[in-house]
Design a protein around this motif. Structure first.
Motif, PDB file in Angstrom:
ATOM      1  N   ILE A   1      -3.441   3.931  -3.628  1.00 36.52           N
ATOM      2  CA  ILE A   1      -2.717   3.544  -2.418  1.00 36.52           C
ATOM      3  C   ILE A   1      -2.319   4.778  -1.607  1.00 36.52           C
ATOM      4  CG2 ILE A   1      -0.602   2.476  -1.555  1.00 36.52           C
ATOM      5  CD1 ILE A   1      -0.766   0.461  -3.780  1.00 36.52           C
ATOM      6  N   ALA A   2      -1.910   5.846  -2.291  1.00 37.57           N
ATOM      7  CA  ALA A   2      -1.545   7.081  -1.581  1.00 37.57           C
ATOM      8  C   ALA A   2      -2.734   7.625  -0.793  1.00 37.57           C
ATOM      9  CB  ALA A   2      -1.036   8.125  -2.569  1.00 37.57           C
ATOM     10  N   VAL A   3      -3.921   7.585  -1.383  1.00 37.80           N
ATOM     11  CA  VAL A   3      -5.126   8.061  -0.696  1.00 37.80           C
ATOM     12  C   VAL A   3      -5.454   7.153   0.488  1.00 37.80           C
ATOM     13  CG1 VAL A   3      -7.619   8.371  -0.925  1.00 37.80           C
ATOM     14  CG2 VAL A   3      -6.096   9.228  -2.711  1.00 37.80           C
ATOM     15  N   GLU A   4      -5.355   5.841   0.281  1.00 40.48           N
ATOM     16  CA  GLU A   4      -5.657   4.909   1.369  1.00 40.48           C
ATOM     17  C   GLU A   4      -4.663   5.055   2.521  1.00 40.48           C
ATOM     18  OE1 GLU A   4      -5.939   0.954  -0.125  1.00 40.48           O
ATOM     19  OE2 GLU A   4      -7.921   1.277  -1.005  1.00 40.48           O
ATOM     20  N   ARG A   5      -3.421   5.361   2.204  1.00 40.35           N
ATOM     21  CA  ARG A   5      -2.442   5.582   3.277  1.00 40.35           C
ATOM     22  C   ARG A   5      -2.770   6.870   4.032  1.00 40.35           C
ATOM     23  NH1 ARG A   5       1.804   5.326   0.392  1.00 40.35           N
ATOM     24  NH2 ARG A   5       2.360   3.168   0.871  1.00 40.35           N
ATOM     25  N   SER A   6      -3.190   7.893   3.302  1.00 40.28           N
ATOM     26  CA  SER A   6      -3.452   9.191   3.908  1.00 40.28           C
ATOM     27  C   SER A   6      -4.715   9.191   4.753  1.00 40.28           C
ATOM     28  CB  SER A   6      -3.559  10.262   2.818  1.00 40.28           C
ATOM     29  OG  SER A   6      -3.762  11.540   3.356  1.00 40.28           O
ATOM     30  N   ASP A   7      -5.774   8.494   4.289  1.00 42.02           N
ATOM     31  CA  ASP A   7      -7.046   8.542   5.029  1.00 42.02           C
ATOM     32  C   ASP A   7      -7.143   7.505   6.141  1.00 42.02           C
ATOM     33  OD1 ASP A   7      -7.630   6.100   3.828  1.00 42.02           O
ATOM     34  OD2 ASP A   7      -9.130   6.899   2.459  1.00 42.02           O
ATOM     35  N   GLY A   8      -6.054   6.749   6.351  1.00 42.94           N
ATOM     36  CA  GLY A   8      -6.023   5.806   7.454  1.00 42.94           C
ATOM     37  C   GLY A   8      -6.461   4.396   7.108  1.00 42.94           C
TER      38      GLY A   8
ATOM     39  N   LEU B   1      11.008  -1.965  -1.279  1.00 43.88           N
ATOM     40  CA  LEU B   1      11.754  -1.010  -0.475  1.00 43.88           C
ATOM     41  C   LEU B   1      10.901   0.117   0.084  1.00 43.88           C
ATOM     42  CD1 LEU B   1      15.009  -0.613  -2.628  1.00 43.88           C
ATOM     43  CD2 LEU B   1      14.729  -1.938  -0.521  1.00 43.88           C
ATOM     44  N   THR B   2       9.830   0.489  -0.627  1.00 45.31           N
ATOM     45  CA  THR B   2       9.105   1.707  -0.263  1.00 45.31           C
ATOM     46  C   THR B   2       7.755   1.483   0.385  1.00 45.31           C
ATOM     47  OG1 THR B   2       8.042   1.936  -2.439  1.00 45.31           O
ATOM     48  CG2 THR B   2      10.227   2.932  -2.169  1.00 45.31           C
ATOM     49  N   PHE B   3       7.117   0.332   0.146  1.00 49.08           N
ATOM     50  CA  PHE B   3       5.747   0.192   0.654  1.00 49.08           C
ATOM     51  C   PHE B   3       5.733   0.061   2.172  1.00 49.08           C
ATOM     52  CE2 PHE B   3       2.011  -2.139   2.042  1.00 49.08           C
ATOM     53  CZ  PHE B   3       1.008  -1.359   1.496  1.00 49.08           C
ATOM     54  N   ARG B   4       4.898   0.874   2.807  1.00 48.63           N
ATOM     55  CA  ARG B   4       4.630   0.787   4.232  1.00 48.63           C
ATOM     56  C   ARG B   4       3.129   0.968   4.435  1.00 48.63           C
ATOM     57  NH1 ARG B   4       9.153  -0.373   3.699  1.00 48.63           N
ATOM     58  NH2 ARG B   4      11.013   0.194   4.914  1.00 48.63           N
ATOM     59  N   TRP B   5       2.599   0.272   5.405  1.00 42.23           N
ATOM     60  CA  TRP B   5       1.212   0.521   5.777  1.00 42.23           C
ATOM     61  C   TRP B   5       1.072   1.978   6.243  1.00 42.23           C
ATOM     62  CZ3 TRP B   5      -2.032  -2.843   4.033  1.00 42.23           C
ATOM     63  CH2 TRP B   5      -1.790  -4.217   4.066  1.00 42.23           C
ATOM     64  N   ILE B   6       2.126   2.487   6.893  1.00 43.66           N
ATOM     65  CA  ILE B   6       2.134   3.845   7.424  1.00 43.66           C
ATOM     66  C   ILE B   6       3.418   4.520   6.967  1.00 43.66           C
ATOM     67  CG2 ILE B   6       1.985   5.286   9.502  1.00 43.66           C
ATOM     68  CD1 ILE B   6       0.910   2.764  10.952  1.00 43.66           C
ATOM     69  N   ARG B   7       3.348   5.780   6.510  1.00 42.74           N
ATOM     70  CA  ARG B   7       4.539   6.502   6.083  1.00 42.74           C
ATOM     71  C   ARG B   7       5.521   6.635   7.252  1.00 42.74           C
ATOM     72  NH1 ARG B   7       4.751   9.744   1.340  1.00 42.74           N
ATOM     73  NH2 ARG B   7       6.469  10.806   2.372  1.00 42.74           N
ATOM     74  N   LYS B   8       6.822   6.552   6.957  1.00 39.17           N
ATOM     75  CA  LYS B   8       7.835   6.757   8.007  1.00 39.17           C
ATOM     76  C   LYS B   8       7.718   8.142   8.632  1.00 39.17           C
ATOM     77  CE  LYS B   8      11.445   3.618   6.350  1.00 39.17           C
ATOM     78  NZ  LYS B   8      12.856   3.532   5.895  1.00 39.17           N
ATOM     79  N   ASP B   9       7.380   9.137   7.785  1.00 44.39           N
ATOM     80  CA  ASP B   9       7.296  10.509   8.293  1.00 44.39           C
ATOM     81  C   ASP B   9       5.868  10.903   8.609  1.00 44.39           C
ATOM     82  OD1 ASP B   9       6.391  10.445   5.734  1.00 44.39           O
ATOM     83  OD2 ASP B   9       7.541  12.167   5.019  1.00 44.39           O
ATOM     84  N   GLY B  10       4.978   9.874   8.650  1.00 47.11           N
ATOM     85  CA  GLY B  10       3.569  10.180   8.898  1.00 47.11           C
ATOM     86  C   GLY B  10       3.286  10.439  10.382  1.00 47.11           C
TER      87      GLY B  10
ATOM     88  N   GLY C   1      -2.731  12.127   0.504  1.00 46.52           N
ATOM     89  CA  GLY C   1      -3.686  11.719  -0.515  1.00 46.52           C
ATOM     90  C   GLY C   1      -4.162  12.887  -1.349  1.00 46.52           C
ATOM     91  N   LYS C   2      -4.247  14.075  -0.732  1.00 44.40           N
ATOM     92  CA  LYS C   2      -4.709  15.253  -1.460  1.00 44.40           C
ATOM     93  C   LYS C   2      -3.726  15.659  -2.553  1.00 44.40           C
ATOM     94  CE  LYS C   2      -7.499  17.243   2.274  1.00 44.40           C
ATOM     95  NZ  LYS C   2      -7.689  18.414   3.179  1.00 44.40           N
TER      96      LYS C   2
END
Length: 280
Positions: free
Chosen positions: A96-103, A271-280, A184-185
């Motif tokens: 999930i972290a990689v999928e969030r990072s790569d869009g 509480l934590t899951f977002r399609w996009i990071r708050k600080d992204g 993701g890296k």
């Protein structure tokens, strides 16, 4: 910013059907990643092989009939528990972290895909690959190293609920933990050390009864210790319960501990899951 509750409302039946189709997609995508398959799917099998060969001449106790417990028999439950943690928490959080990072998640947020269907696909993939992994570990132990498997149906019933309960709990915890890596890296560098530390203090690589009491108490606060204990109940002789904390298998305490972590995982995911990071 799209949060967990922002998915379009669809009938429950359609949401489940979309989720079921996502399971197939996620499983196929998983097995297309050769590096992921090796490090998450085959790693416990490789470790079981290494321990079985390296300690092949060593005795790990005796059963009620006086037969010696081999390294393969002793480490089989440990590798099954480790497989649950790796397939669930490690694989889910990094993925999930990689999928969030790569869009990928950002693109999914712009589609009619309900977040519930997305999670059904992810958790379903973890259950399917975890079952395949467990079957492979047991097959290697039995066919290659001659481990005698339990013939008591109650033991296999316990294996079923410990495995399913554990892998779903670890997968949901992985959803919450996926918010920790900033990119993701960095996901692998953040998640794998956590998983390794849990394995060392929870009786996977080291005999749990040989650890200091304070470290046993620390490990008891996390689910892997209880998963490993449940697997030992299934595959080791009854007399080995004296090596556990309290001198018994404590299946009731195990169920309560995993249930608590399941609730913790659900709360963290909410509480934590977002399609996009708050600080992204």
């Amino acid at each position: 910013m799209t949060a967990l509750t922002a998915s379009p409302a669809l009938p429950a039946g359609r949401t489940l059907r979309i989720g079921a189709s996502r399971i197939r997609y996620e499983v196929l995508a998983y097995f297309r990643q050769s590096d992921s398959v090796f490090f998450t799917f085959l790693f416990p099998v490789l470790m079981l092989t290494i321990f079985s060969v390296a300690f092949g001449e060593q005795e790990f106790g005796r059963d009620d009939a006086g037969n010696a417990i081999t390294a393969a028999e002793y480490y089989l439950p440990a590798m099954l528990a480790a497989g649950v943690l790796i397939s669930g928490l490690q694989n889910m959080s990094i993925d999930i972290a990689v999928e969030r990072s790569d869009g990928t998640l950002k693109r999914l947020a712009g589609t009619p895909l309900p977040v519930t269907s997305y999670f059904i696909g992810k958790i379903g993939q973890v259950v399917v690959t975890g079952l395949l992994q467990a079957a492979l570990i047991i097959a290697v132990a039995a066919l290659v190293f001659g481990v005698e498997l339990p013939d008591d149906p109650q033991r296999w019933t316990t294996f079923a609920w410990v495995f399913l309960f554990g892998v779903i709990t670890c997968a949901i915890l992985g959803i919450g933990l996926s918010a920790v890596p900033r990119t993701g890296k960095s996901a692998t560098a953040v998640i794998i050390p956590i998983v390794l530390v849990l394995q060392f203090i929870s009786g996977v690589y080291l005999q749990f009864s040989g650890l200091p009491e304070w470290l046993q108490n620390v490990a008891s606060a996390f689910p892997l210790k209880w998963l490993a204990q449940g697997m030992r109940y299934v595959f080791l002789p009854d007399g080995f319960d004296v090596l556990e904390q309290g001198g018994d298998w404590n299946l009731g305490g195990m169920a309560i501990a995993i249930a608590i972590w399941l609730v913790v995982g659900l709360v963290l995911a909410r509480l934590t899951f977002r399609w996009i990071r708050k600080d992204g």
